[in-house]
Each structure stands twice: as structure tokens, then as C-alpha cells.
Write a protein that holds these residues in place. Sequence first.
Motif, PDB file in Angstrom:
ATOM      1  N   ALA A  59      13.646  -9.954  32.693  1.00 47.47           N
ATOM      2  CA  ALA A  59      12.607  -9.283  32.359  1.00 47.47           C
ATOM      3  C   ALA A  59      13.130  -7.975  32.347  1.00 47.47           C
ATOM      4  O   ALA A  59      13.921  -7.471  32.936  1.00 47.47           O
ATOM      5  CB  ALA A  59      11.258  -9.463  33.232  1.00 47.47           C
ATOM      6  N   SER A  60      12.188  -6.821  31.714  1.00 45.76           N
ATOM      7  CA  SER A  60      12.371  -5.566  32.010  1.00 45.76           C
ATOM      8  C   SER A  60      10.919  -4.832  31.849  1.00 45.76           C
ATOM      9  O   SER A  60      10.113  -5.515  31.217  1.00 45.76           O
ATOM     10  CB  SER A  60      13.079  -4.903  30.865  1.00 45.76           C
ATOM     11  OG  SER A  60      12.240  -4.945  29.743  1.00 45.76           O
ATOM     12  N   ILE A  61      10.703  -4.023  32.744  1.00 46.11           N
ATOM     13  CA  ILE A  61       9.670  -2.820  32.402  1.00 46.11           C
ATOM     14  C   ILE A  61       9.905  -1.456  32.203  1.00 46.11           C
ATOM     15  O   ILE A  61      11.097  -1.168  32.519  1.00 46.11           O
ATOM     16  CB  ILE A  61       8.851  -3.066  33.884  1.00 46.11           C
ATOM     17  CG1 ILE A  61       9.836  -2.288  34.969  1.00 46.11           C
ATOM     18  CG2 ILE A  61       8.522  -4.560  34.285  1.00 46.11           C
ATOM     19  CD1 ILE A  61       8.997  -2.463  36.417  1.00 46.11           C
TER      20      ILE A  61
ATOM     21  N   GLY B 220      14.388 -16.853  22.086  1.00 48.59           N
ATOM     22  CA  GLY B 220      15.488 -15.954  22.252  1.00 48.59           C
ATOM     23  C   GLY B 220      14.989 -14.628  21.879  1.00 48.59           C
ATOM     24  O   GLY B 220      16.026 -13.555  21.969  1.00 48.59           O
ATOM     25  N   PHE B 221      13.700 -14.425  21.336  1.00 53.56           N
ATOM     26  CA  PHE B 221      13.582 -12.842  20.927  1.00 53.56           C
ATOM     27  C   PHE B 221      12.787 -12.221  22.031  1.00 53.56           C
ATOM     28  O   PHE B 221      11.919 -12.870  22.974  1.00 53.56           O
ATOM     29  CB  PHE B 221      12.309 -13.145  19.817  1.00 53.56           C
ATOM     30  CG  PHE B 221      13.217 -13.440  18.473  1.00 53.56           C
ATOM     31  CD1 PHE B 221      13.888 -12.681  17.766  1.00 53.56           C
ATOM     32  CD2 PHE B 221      13.055 -14.746  17.991  1.00 53.56           C
ATOM     33  CE1 PHE B 221      14.472 -12.933  16.567  1.00 53.56           C
ATOM     34  CE2 PHE B 221      13.662 -15.199  16.797  1.00 53.56           C
ATOM     35  CZ  PHE B 221      14.290 -14.404  16.149  1.00 53.56           C
ATOM     36  N   PRO B 222      12.747 -10.720  22.268  1.00 56.65           N
ATOM     37  CA  PRO B 222      12.311 -10.062  23.138  1.00 56.65           C
ATOM     38  C   PRO B 222      10.765  -9.890  22.684  1.00 56.65           C
ATOM     39  O   PRO B 222      10.601  -9.774  21.555  1.00 56.65           O
ATOM     40  CB  PRO B 222      12.865  -8.828  23.364  1.00 56.65           C
ATOM     41  CG  PRO B 222      13.430  -8.861  21.963  1.00 56.65           C
ATOM     42  CD  PRO B 222      13.907 -10.205  21.444  1.00 56.65           C
ATOM     43  N   ILE B 223       9.814 -10.148  23.773  1.00 52.30           N
ATOM     44  CA  ILE B 223       8.425  -9.640  23.417  1.00 52.30           C
ATOM     45  C   ILE B 223       8.005  -8.640  24.574  1.00 52.30           C
ATOM     46  O   ILE B 223       8.323  -8.905  25.417  1.00 52.30           O
ATOM     47  CB  ILE B 223       7.463 -11.055  23.695  1.00 52.30           C
ATOM     48  CG1 ILE B 223       8.041 -12.203  22.877  1.00 52.30           C
ATOM     49  CG2 ILE B 223       6.237 -10.537  23.342  1.00 52.30           C
ATOM     50  CD1 ILE B 223       7.948 -11.897  21.272  1.00 52.30           C
ATOM     51  N   THR B 224       7.202  -7.666  24.132  1.00 52.35           N
ATOM     52  CA  THR B 224       7.011  -6.555  24.889  1.00 52.35           C
ATOM     53  C   THR B 224       5.418  -6.389  24.920  1.00 52.35           C
ATOM     54  O   THR B 224       4.738  -6.531  23.680  1.00 52.35           O
ATOM     55  CB  THR B 224       7.549  -5.158  24.585  1.00 52.35           C
ATOM     56  OG1 THR B 224       8.934  -5.340  24.525  1.00 52.35           O
ATOM     57  CG2 THR B 224       7.100  -4.139  25.406  1.00 52.35           C
ATOM     58  N   LYS B 225       4.756  -6.383  26.067  1.00 49.67           N
ATOM     59  CA  LYS B 225       3.338  -6.289  26.264  1.00 49.67           C
ATOM     60  C   LYS B 225       3.020  -5.303  27.062  1.00 49.67           C
ATOM     61  O   LYS B 225       3.799  -4.895  27.966  1.00 49.67           O
ATOM     62  CB  LYS B 225       2.688  -7.384  26.880  1.00 49.67           C
ATOM     63  CG  LYS B 225       3.187  -8.903  26.251  1.00 49.67           C
ATOM     64  CD  LYS B 225       2.272  -9.052  24.900  1.00 49.67           C
ATOM     65  CE  LYS B 225       0.924  -9.443  25.369  1.00 49.67           C
ATOM     66  NZ  LYS B 225       0.038  -9.999  24.281  1.00 49.67           N
ATOM     67  N   ALA B 226       1.961  -4.430  26.847  1.00 50.97           N
ATOM     68  CA  ALA B 226       1.425  -3.566  27.762  1.00 50.97           C
ATOM     69  C   ALA B 226       0.597  -4.164  28.977  1.00 50.97           C
ATOM     70  O   ALA B 226      -0.098  -4.952  28.681  1.00 50.97           O
ATOM     71  CB  ALA B 226       0.356  -2.436  27.084  1.00 50.97           C
ATOM     72  N   MET B 227       0.624  -3.684  29.952  1.00 56.27           N
ATOM     73  CA  MET B 227      -0.043  -4.034  31.218  1.00 56.27           C
ATOM     74  C   MET B 227      -0.546  -3.058  32.286  1.00 56.27           C
ATOM     75  O   MET B 227       0.005  -2.094  31.940  1.00 56.27           O
ATOM     76  CB  MET B 227       0.796  -4.871  32.329  1.00 56.27           C
ATOM     77  CG  MET B 227       1.342  -6.447  31.671  1.00 56.27           C
ATOM     78  SD  MET B 227       2.228  -7.308  32.548  1.00 56.27           S
ATOM     79  CE  MET B 227       1.018  -7.678  33.846  1.00 56.27           C
TER      80      MET B 227
END
Length: 139
Positions: A67-69, A28-35
Motif C-alpha cells: 500500500a501507499s498513503i 495489478g492496477f493501482p487504485i487510490t481512495k480518499a479516507m
Amino acid sequence: MMKNPEQTIGNIADKYSTVFISYVDNEGFPITKAMLKPRIREGIKVFWFHTNTSSNKVKFFRENPKASIYFVDKRFFRGVSLIGTVEVLETKEAKEMLWQEGDTMYYREGVTDPDYCVLKFTAVRGRYYSNFHSEDFEI
């Protein structure tokens, strides 16, 4: 207030080479990645990305498509967050639609590489920040 959200946000999305994508892991944790920025953009509603099928984000998007961007304009300290869902696509048509010359540097076997897939992000709403002010909007 934005006069033309599609134009303002579209310009930010098109101008910069990096976008941040967030997903939720199995705890349930948010993870953010650059793309890399999306290959195709349909207004400010649908964004098409390419990525590795073996990546964690693909694994978690299959379990939870939320998701979010986030696009950022560092020069003017403004940005936009879009929330929605991601579909993981592995069809020949989707892969060919995004394929570009030079992509073998990411996917050695070419357009049919099993480690190549497409992410289709569909936004439902967003939040724009500029000049010390935030503004929510529907898409």
C-alpha cells in the motif's frame, strides 16, 4: 532537505482531514481512495485507520498488503508519499482502540459491527515533495 522528517511529515499528517490510500487490485492496477485521516499515528511509521470491512480496499489488502498513503498540504503545495503494508484487523482490541463517539454514523451496530474494521499501515520508506524538489527517505 528536511531537517526533521518525523516533525515535518507528522505536522502534515495531523493537520489535514483527508489522506489518500492506494492498493493494488486483482489485475495489478493501482487504485487510490480518499479516507479520513488516521485516528492514531505512531511517529511516521504506523498509521491506524477505520473503514468498512465490506469495502474493496479491504478485499484487496487481504490479497496483497502492499500500500501507499499520501498526505498533501495544498496551501504550500507539498506532500509526502509513504509506502508499506496494511494489516486488516478485526479484533475487539483494535476496534475499541479506534472507536470514537459518533462512529455509529458509519457503523450502525457500534464497535462490534461486522462491517467495521481497522487498517494498520506500516511504512518502510517515503518520498517528500516541497519547493520543486523531491527527497526519498527510509523509515
